[in-house]
Design a protein around this motif. Sequence first.
Motif, PDB file in Angstrom:
ATOM      1  N   VAL A 208       0.836  -1.217   0.000  1.00 42.02           N
ATOM      2  CA  VAL A 208       0.000   0.000   0.000  1.00 42.02           C
ATOM      3  C   VAL A 208       0.863   1.256   0.000  1.00 42.02           C
ATOM      4  O   VAL A 208       0.492   2.266  -0.600  1.00 42.02           O
ATOM      5  CB  VAL A 208      -1.025   0.010   1.152  1.00 42.02           C
ATOM      6  CG1 VAL A 208      -2.089  -1.052   0.934  1.00 42.02           C
ATOM      7  CG2 VAL A 208      -0.370  -0.139   2.513  1.00 42.02           C
ATOM      8  N   LEU A 209       2.030   1.202   0.640  1.00 40.57           N
ATOM      9  CA  LEU A 209       2.922   2.363   0.584  1.00 40.57           C
ATOM     10  C   LEU A 209       3.441   2.574  -0.838  1.00 40.57           C
ATOM     11  O   LEU A 209       3.569   3.707  -1.306  1.00 40.57           O
ATOM     12  CB  LEU A 209       4.086   2.197   1.561  1.00 40.57           C
ATOM     13  CG  LEU A 209       3.760   2.498   3.024  1.00 40.57           C
ATOM     14  CD1 LEU A 209       4.886   2.058   3.941  1.00 40.57           C
ATOM     15  CD2 LEU A 209       3.475   3.993   3.216  1.00 40.57           C
ATOM     16  N   GLY A 210       3.727   1.478  -1.536  1.00 43.15           N
ATOM     17  CA  GLY A 210       4.122   1.593  -2.933  1.00 43.15           C
ATOM     18  C   GLY A 210       3.019   2.192  -3.787  1.00 43.15           C
ATOM     19  O   GLY A 210       3.274   3.020  -4.676  1.00 43.15           O
ATOM     20  N   ARG A 211       1.796   1.817  -3.472  1.00 44.09           N
ATOM     21  CA  ARG A 211       0.648   2.311  -4.245  1.00 44.09           C
ATOM     22  C   ARG A 211       0.486   3.822  -4.102  1.00 44.09           C
ATOM     23  O   ARG A 211       0.048   4.490  -5.033  1.00 44.09           O
ATOM     24  CB  ARG A 211      -0.631   1.589  -3.803  1.00 44.09           C
ATOM     25  CG  ARG A 211      -1.868   1.987  -4.556  1.00 44.09           C
ATOM     26  CD  ARG A 211      -3.018   1.038  -4.301  1.00 44.09           C
ATOM     27  NE  ARG A 211      -2.888  -0.193  -5.062  1.00 44.09           N
ATOM     28  CZ  ARG A 211      -3.190  -0.310  -6.352  1.00 44.09           C
ATOM     29  NH1 ARG A 211      -3.617   0.734  -7.033  1.00 44.09           N
ATOM     30  NH2 ARG A 211      -3.055  -1.453  -6.970  1.00 44.09           N
ATOM     31  N   VAL A 212       0.832   4.359  -2.929  1.00 44.12           N
ATOM     32  CA  VAL A 212       0.696   5.813  -2.726  1.00 44.12           C
ATOM     33  C   VAL A 212       2.019   6.546  -2.965  1.00 44.12           C
ATOM     34  O   VAL A 212       2.154   7.730  -2.626  1.00 44.12           O
ATOM     35  CB  VAL A 212       0.144   6.146  -1.318  1.00 44.12           C
ATOM     36  CG1 VAL A 212      -1.212   5.507  -1.108  1.00 44.12           C
ATOM     37  CG2 VAL A 212       1.116   5.735  -0.205  1.00 44.12           C
ATOM     38  N   GLY A 213       2.998   5.831  -3.544  1.00 44.33           N
ATOM     39  CA  GLY A 213       4.243   6.484  -3.933  1.00 44.33           C
ATOM     40  C   GLY A 213       5.219   6.725  -2.802  1.00 44.33           C
ATOM     41  O   GLY A 213       6.092   7.607  -2.899  1.00 44.33           O
TER      42      GLY A 213
ATOM     43  N   LEU B 240      -6.262  13.447  -4.027  1.00 50.02           N
ATOM     44  CA  LEU B 240      -7.576  13.131  -4.615  1.00 50.02           C
ATOM     45  C   LEU B 240      -7.447  12.097  -5.728  1.00 50.02           C
ATOM     46  O   LEU B 240      -8.308  11.230  -5.886  1.00 50.02           O
ATOM     47  CB  LEU B 240      -8.234  14.405  -5.135  1.00 50.02           C
ATOM     48  CG  LEU B 240      -8.703  15.346  -4.026  1.00 50.02           C
ATOM     49  CD1 LEU B 240      -8.899  16.756  -4.568  1.00 50.02           C
ATOM     50  CD2 LEU B 240     -10.007  14.841  -3.398  1.00 50.02           C
ATOM     51  N   THR B 241      -6.365  12.182  -6.493  1.00 52.23           N
ATOM     52  CA  THR B 241      -6.115  11.182  -7.541  1.00 52.23           C
ATOM     53  C   THR B 241      -5.924   9.805  -6.921  1.00 52.23           C
ATOM     54  O   THR B 241      -6.409   8.793  -7.456  1.00 52.23           O
ATOM     55  CB  THR B 241      -4.889  11.582  -8.381  1.00 52.23           C
ATOM     56  OG1 THR B 241      -5.158  12.838  -9.017  1.00 52.23           O
ATOM     57  CG2 THR B 241      -4.595  10.545  -9.448  1.00 52.23           C
ATOM     58  N   LEU B 242      -5.245   9.738  -5.772  1.00 51.01           N
ATOM     59  CA  LEU B 242      -5.069   8.455  -5.084  1.00 51.01           C
ATOM     60  C   LEU B 242      -6.412   7.888  -4.627  1.00 51.01           C
ATOM     61  O   LEU B 242      -6.662   6.683  -4.751  1.00 51.01           O
ATOM     62  CB  LEU B 242      -4.145   8.629  -3.879  1.00 51.01           C
ATOM     63  CG  LEU B 242      -2.660   8.832  -4.186  1.00 51.01           C
ATOM     64  CD1 LEU B 242      -1.902   9.160  -2.911  1.00 51.01           C
ATOM     65  CD2 LEU B 242      -2.065   7.598  -4.854  1.00 51.01           C
TER      66      LEU B 242
ATOM     67  N   GLN C 272      -9.366   1.396  -9.429  1.00 49.44           N
ATOM     68  CA  GLN C 272      -8.457   0.257  -9.588  1.00 49.44           C
ATOM     69  C   GLN C 272      -8.647  -0.822  -8.524  1.00 49.44           C
ATOM     70  O   GLN C 272      -8.427  -2.000  -8.791  1.00 49.44           O
ATOM     71  CB  GLN C 272      -7.008   0.753  -9.562  1.00 49.44           C
ATOM     72  CG  GLN C 272      -6.673   1.684 -10.717  1.00 49.44           C
ATOM     73  CD  GLN C 272      -5.299   2.327 -10.579  1.00 49.44           C
ATOM     74  OE1 GLN C 272      -4.456   1.867  -9.813  1.00 49.44           O
ATOM     75  NE2 GLN C 272      -5.083   3.405 -11.315  1.00 49.44           N
ATOM     76  N   LEU C 273      -9.062  -0.411  -7.325  1.00 46.92           N
ATOM     77  CA  LEU C 273      -9.193  -1.377  -6.231  1.00 46.92           C
ATOM     78  C   LEU C 273     -10.657  -1.697  -5.910  1.00 46.92           C
ATOM     79  O   LEU C 273     -10.929  -2.563  -5.083  1.00 46.92           O
ATOM     80  CB  LEU C 273      -8.513  -0.840  -4.965  1.00 46.92           C
ATOM     81  CG  LEU C 273      -7.031  -0.480  -5.077  1.00 46.92           C
ATOM     82  CD1 LEU C 273      -6.521   0.067  -3.758  1.00 46.92           C
ATOM     83  CD2 LEU C 273      -6.214  -1.697  -5.505  1.00 46.92           C
TER      84      LEU C 273
END
Length: 258
Positions: free
Chosen positions: A129-134, A185-187, A194-195
């Motif tokens: 999840v940290l990778g998903r939010v950069g 907001l994009t996340l 996507q999820l």
Amino acid sequence: MGPDTAAVELIGVRRQYGKGDRAVHALRGIDLSLPHGSFTAVMGPSGSGKSTFLQCAAGLDRPTAGSIRLGGTEITGLGENRLTELRRSRLGFVFQAFNLLPSLTVEQNVLLPLRLAGHRPDRRRAAEVLGRVGLGDKGARRPGELSGGQQQRVAIARALVTRPDVIFGDEPTGALDTTTAAEVLTLLRDAVDQLGATVVMVTHDPVAAGYADRVVFLADGRLVATLPRSTPAAIGARMTQLAAPAAGHAGQYAGAVA
């Protein structure tokens, strides 16, 4: 939980504080059904009942009357222990103030919902999840070493870690600059697209609301209008109409409820 079950459902929800002449009617009979995999923004003038709506829908406050269901589970009559368990396992939260624990690392903050729910901390899930939010390289940092935008990304990762049915956002971009707010907001939008997450976000910002699939407007504790995905200008115009002190505007917009 059948495929047609709403992610969030409010039926005749009322919330009153105090009694008699001093009674405050924060919610005056809300009927609303939000499907799975949707992004809903909740807007309204100050004092319209937005915060009370969010707190009741998320099981943080009990309605005076009516019924609330999360993923088909009736939560209105649940005991406090069961409610707490449900919030920890099936809901995610993103607040304006981030609400991270400064003494914990980023990874530990993200894993906190799993610990609180009695699950073994899954470091691979945290990394995912940290990778998903950069923020894949920031797990060992403390929140105080990060920018405000990065801290809110950690909060989103924390909200996602349990794969919740619903993510509730309370002014999640209220403390962020315009560019950083757009990234956050994009996340949230990506979490829906996507999820398959369901996001319910209270906001005063028409630009933020423009990321949602639909905007619902509250005024004086009532649901008075909805807009399908709209431009910030259209959302702002509707907000201006609702905030106008013209008498009887609630009735005027009642017909606009979809």
